[in-house]
Design a protein around this motif. Structure first.
Motif, PDB file in Angstrom:
ATOM      1  N   ASP A 160       0.832  -1.212   0.000  1.00 24.72           N
ATOM      2  CA  ASP A 160       0.000   0.000   0.000  1.00 24.72           C
ATOM      3  C   ASP A 160       0.864   1.258   0.000  1.00 24.72           C
ATOM      4  OD1 ASP A 160      -2.315  -1.450  -0.075  1.00 24.72           O
ATOM      5  OD2 ASP A 160      -2.720  -1.316   2.077  1.00 24.72           O
ATOM      6  N   LYS A 161       1.951   1.225   0.788  1.00 23.74           N
ATOM      7  CA  LYS A 161       2.831   2.395   0.851  1.00 23.74           C
ATOM      8  C   LYS A 161       3.541   2.609  -0.479  1.00 23.74           C
ATOM      9  CE  LYS A 161       6.385   4.545   3.730  1.00 23.74           C
ATOM     10  NZ  LYS A 161       7.215   4.404   4.963  1.00 23.74           N
ATOM     11  N   ALA A 162       4.001   1.508  -1.097  1.00 26.29           N
ATOM     12  CA  ALA A 162       4.683   1.618  -2.392  1.00 26.29           C
ATOM     13  C   ALA A 162       3.709   2.100  -3.471  1.00 26.29           C
ATOM     14  CB  ALA A 162       5.281   0.269  -2.776  1.00 26.29           C
ATOM     15  N   LYS A 163       2.470   1.607  -3.433  1.00 26.56           N
ATOM     16  CA  LYS A 163       1.467   2.077  -4.396  1.00 26.56           C
ATOM     17  C   LYS A 163       1.263   3.585  -4.245  1.00 26.56           C
ATOM     18  CE  LYS A 163      -2.059  -0.488  -3.428  1.00 26.56           C
ATOM     19  NZ  LYS A 163      -3.418  -1.090  -3.465  1.00 26.56           N
ATOM     20  N   GLY A 164       1.191   4.049  -3.007  1.00 22.05           N
ATOM     21  CA  GLY A 164       1.005   5.481  -2.770  1.00 22.05           C
ATOM     22  C   GLY A 164       2.137   6.300  -3.350  1.00 22.05           C
ATOM     23  N   ILE A 165       3.359   5.790  -3.234  1.00 21.52           N
ATOM     24  CA  ILE A 165       4.514   6.501  -3.796  1.00 21.52           C
ATOM     25  C   ILE A 165       4.408   6.578  -5.307  1.00 21.52           C
ATOM     26  CG2 ILE A 165       7.016   6.331  -4.161  1.00 21.52           C
ATOM     27  CD1 ILE A 165       7.187   5.110  -1.329  1.00 21.52           C
ATOM     28  N   LEU A 166       4.096   5.460  -5.957  1.00 22.16           N
ATOM     29  CA  LEU A 166       3.968   5.447  -7.418  1.00 22.16           C
ATOM     30  C   LEU A 166       2.821   6.335  -7.891  1.00 22.16           C
ATOM     31  CD1 LEU A 166       4.572   1.652  -8.209  1.00 22.16           C
ATOM     32  CD2 LEU A 166       6.173   3.560  -8.470  1.00 22.16           C
ATOM     33  N   MET A 167       1.738   6.333  -7.124  1.00 25.76           N
ATOM     34  CA  MET A 167       0.594   7.162  -7.507  1.00 25.76           C
ATOM     35  C   MET A 167       0.966   8.641  -7.462  1.00 25.76           C
ATOM     36  SD  MET A 167      -2.341   4.966  -5.469  1.00 25.76           S
ATOM     37  CE  MET A 167      -3.675   6.155  -5.712  1.00 25.76           C
ATOM     38  N   ARG A 180       1.933  -2.121 -11.812  1.00 26.03           N
ATOM     39  CA  ARG A 180       3.349  -1.802 -12.012  1.00 26.03           C
ATOM     40  C   ARG A 180       4.223  -2.582 -11.025  1.00 26.03           C
ATOM     41  NH1 ARG A 180       5.697   2.880 -13.875  1.00 26.03           N
ATOM     42  NH2 ARG A 180       3.959   2.827 -15.363  1.00 26.03           N
ATOM     43  N   LEU A 181       3.786  -2.617  -9.784  1.00 30.94           N
ATOM     44  CA  LEU A 181       4.522  -3.389  -8.773  1.00 30.94           C
ATOM     45  C   LEU A 181       4.507  -4.881  -9.103  1.00 30.94           C
ATOM     46  CD1 LEU A 181       3.272  -1.700  -5.468  1.00 30.94           C
ATOM     47  CD2 LEU A 181       5.584  -1.578  -6.410  1.00 30.94           C
ATOM     48  N   ALA A 185       7.692  -7.332  -9.886  1.00 29.86           N
ATOM     49  CA  ALA A 185       7.915  -8.547  -9.102  1.00 29.86           C
ATOM     50  C   ALA A 185       8.070  -9.763 -10.014  1.00 29.86           C
ATOM     51  CB  ALA A 185       6.759  -8.756  -8.124  1.00 29.86           C
ATOM     52  N   MET A 186       7.213  -9.865 -11.036  1.00 29.93           N
ATOM     53  CA  MET A 186       7.289 -10.993 -11.954  1.00 29.93           C
ATOM     54  C   MET A 186       8.564 -10.951 -12.782  1.00 29.93           C
ATOM     55  SD  MET A 186       3.298 -11.187 -13.248  1.00 29.93           S
ATOM     56  CE  MET A 186       3.642 -12.561 -14.346  1.00 29.93           C
ATOM     57  N   ASP A 187       8.958  -9.764 -13.234  1.00 29.74           N
ATOM     58  CA  ASP A 187      10.172  -9.624 -14.049  1.00 29.74           C
ATOM     59  C   ASP A 187      11.419 -10.006 -13.254  1.00 29.74           C
ATOM     60  OD1 ASP A 187       8.632  -8.796 -16.161  1.00 29.74           O
ATOM     61  OD2 ASP A 187       9.069  -6.646 -15.901  1.00 29.74           O
ATOM     62  N   ARG A 188      11.431  -9.683 -11.969  1.00 30.17           N
ATOM     63  CA  ARG A 188      12.611  -9.944 -11.141  1.00 30.17           C
ATOM     64  C   ARG A 188      12.538 -11.272 -10.392  1.00 30.17           C
ATOM     65  NH1 ARG A 188      13.710  -4.023  -8.288  1.00 30.17           N
ATOM     66  NH2 ARG A 188      13.924  -2.827 -10.211  1.00 30.17           N
ATOM     67  N   GLY A 189      11.392 -11.925 -10.483  1.00 35.98           N
ATOM     68  CA  GLY A 189      11.245 -13.191  -9.767  1.00 35.98           C
ATOM     69  C   GLY A 189      11.261 -13.008  -8.260  1.00 35.98           C
ATOM     70  N   GLU A 190      10.695 -11.900  -7.789  1.00 36.57           N
ATOM     71  CA  GLU A 190      10.686 -11.593  -6.360  1.00 36.57           C
ATOM     72  C   GLU A 190       9.247 -11.511  -5.856  1.00 36.57           C
ATOM     73  OE1 GLU A 190      14.783  -8.912  -6.096  1.00 36.57           O
ATOM     74  OE2 GLU A 190      12.832  -7.928  -6.034  1.00 36.57           O
ATOM     75  N   ALA A 191       9.118 -11.576  -4.544  1.00 36.87           N
ATOM     76  CA  ALA A 191       7.806 -11.411  -3.938  1.00 36.87           C
ATOM     77  C   ALA A 191       7.363  -9.958  -4.069  1.00 36.87           C
ATOM     78  CB  ALA A 191       7.841 -11.812  -2.468  1.00 36.87           C
ATOM     79  N   LEU A 192       6.056  -9.742  -4.121  1.00 38.47           N
ATOM     80  CA  LEU A 192       5.515  -8.394  -4.271  1.00 38.47           C
ATOM     81  C   LEU A 192       5.989  -7.489  -3.141  1.00 38.47           C
ATOM     82  CD1 LEU A 192       3.613  -6.813  -6.144  1.00 38.47           C
ATOM     83  CD2 LEU A 192       1.734  -7.437  -4.624  1.00 38.47           C
ATOM     84  N   ALA A 193       6.052  -8.026  -1.927  1.00 31.37           N
ATOM     85  CA  ALA A 193       6.489  -7.225  -0.781  1.00 31.37           C
ATOM     86  C   ALA A 193       7.950  -6.798  -0.912  1.00 31.37           C
ATOM     87  CB  ALA A 193       6.292  -8.008   0.517  1.00 31.37           C
ATOM     88  N   GLN A 194       8.789  -7.651  -1.498  1.00 35.31           N
ATOM     89  CA  GLN A 194      10.194  -7.298  -1.688  1.00 35.31           C
ATOM     90  C   GLN A 194      10.337  -6.118  -2.649  1.00 35.31           C
ATOM     91  OE1 GLN A 194      11.440 -11.507  -2.689  1.00 35.31           O
ATOM     92  NE2 GLN A 194      13.216 -10.919  -1.468  1.00 35.31           N
ATOM     93  N   VAL A 195       9.573  -6.174  -3.739  1.00 33.63           N
ATOM     94  CA  VAL A 195       9.613  -5.079  -4.704  1.00 33.63           C
ATOM     95  C   VAL A 195       9.084  -3.799  -4.070  1.00 33.63           C
ATOM     96  CG1 VAL A 195       8.653  -4.240  -6.886  1.00 33.63           C
ATOM     97  CG2 VAL A 195       9.466  -6.595  -6.702  1.00 33.63           C
ATOM     98  N   ALA A 196       8.014  -3.931  -3.283  1.00 30.97           N
ATOM     99  CA  ALA A 196       7.459  -2.759  -2.598  1.00 30.97           C
ATOM    100  C   ALA A 196       8.504  -2.147  -1.667  1.00 30.97           C
ATOM    101  CB  ALA A 196       6.220  -3.165  -1.812  1.00 30.97           C
TER     102      ALA A 196
END
Length: 208
Positions: A160-167, A180-181, A185-196
């Motif tokens: 939610d915090k990362a979405k707010g920053i992008l918005m 976008r997040l 995450a899919m491109d880097r093979g990471e969890a959504l929380a890690q990308v956030a």
């Protein structure tokens, strides 16, 4: 032709092979308790009198259950049991003579699975061990569920915090920011929380 199996053959004890660590916390009945456990098919892996040895003995001997025999469990013993519950949880049974509720309450707070008052009766060992193990497994499952729920909540807050920053920074809508997040995450093979977390860290680094 093989003879039929004997009808009077007794099944093995319910806790056959159970590894038990005994703690003699002042009651001095370890020999009686050890004999009763052996008759139940348990393996007594150690007997200790110093509470300070609890952690090291559990680490080294890997018991399935810890049993404390006490007139009334000491604060020192309960403190070490609480540490054990936090770091290497095991079912813990306390046999005590003192029926005062205060030590009983402290014992349960320390992670004791079963607190048995009014004498050590060998005939009660099997049902007490059964109840203690069942309660421990239930408590452990609840603890794992709580930990999982807390981790999910923390991840949701990061996203939610990362979405707010992008918005704010990129003029995206909420769904666009989430997608976008998700793509990152899919491109880097990471969890959504890690990308956030990466987005948040980068934002805070730029602000600093």
């Amino acid at each position: 032709m093989k003879p039929p199996p004997a009808l009077d053959r007794q099944p093995p004890p319910a806790h056959a092979g159970l590894r038990v660590l005994l703690i003699d916390d002042g009651a001095h009945r370890a020999d009686l308790l050890r004999d009763a456990l052996v008759r139940q098919g348990c393996e007594v892996v150690g007997v200790i009198e110093q509470a300070t040895l609890i952690h090291d003995c559990v680490l080294r001997l890997q018991p399935d259950v810890v049993i404390v025999d006490a007139e009334s469990p000491t604060r020192d013993t309960l403190e070490h049991l609480a540490t054990l519950s936090a770091k290497m949880p095991r079912p813990v049974v306390v046999f005590a003579e003192d029926d005062d509720r205060a030590p009983m309450r402290r014992a349960l707070q320390a992670g004791v699975s079963a607190y048995v008052v009014a004498g050590l009766q060998p005939g009660r060992l099997a049902p007490v061990l059964h109840v203690a193990i069942a309660r421990f497994e239930q408590d452990l499952a609840l603890r794992e569920e709580l930990s999982k729920a807390q981790a999910q909540l923390a991840s949701r807050k990061l996203v939610d915090k990362a979405k707010g920053i992008l918005m704010r920074e990129q003029g995206l809508g909420e769904e666009q920011a989430y997608q976008r997040l998700r793509k990152l995450a899919m491109d880097r093979g990471e969890a959504l929380a890690q990308v956030a977390r990466r987005v948040i860290d980068a934002h805070e680094l730029l602000r600093g």
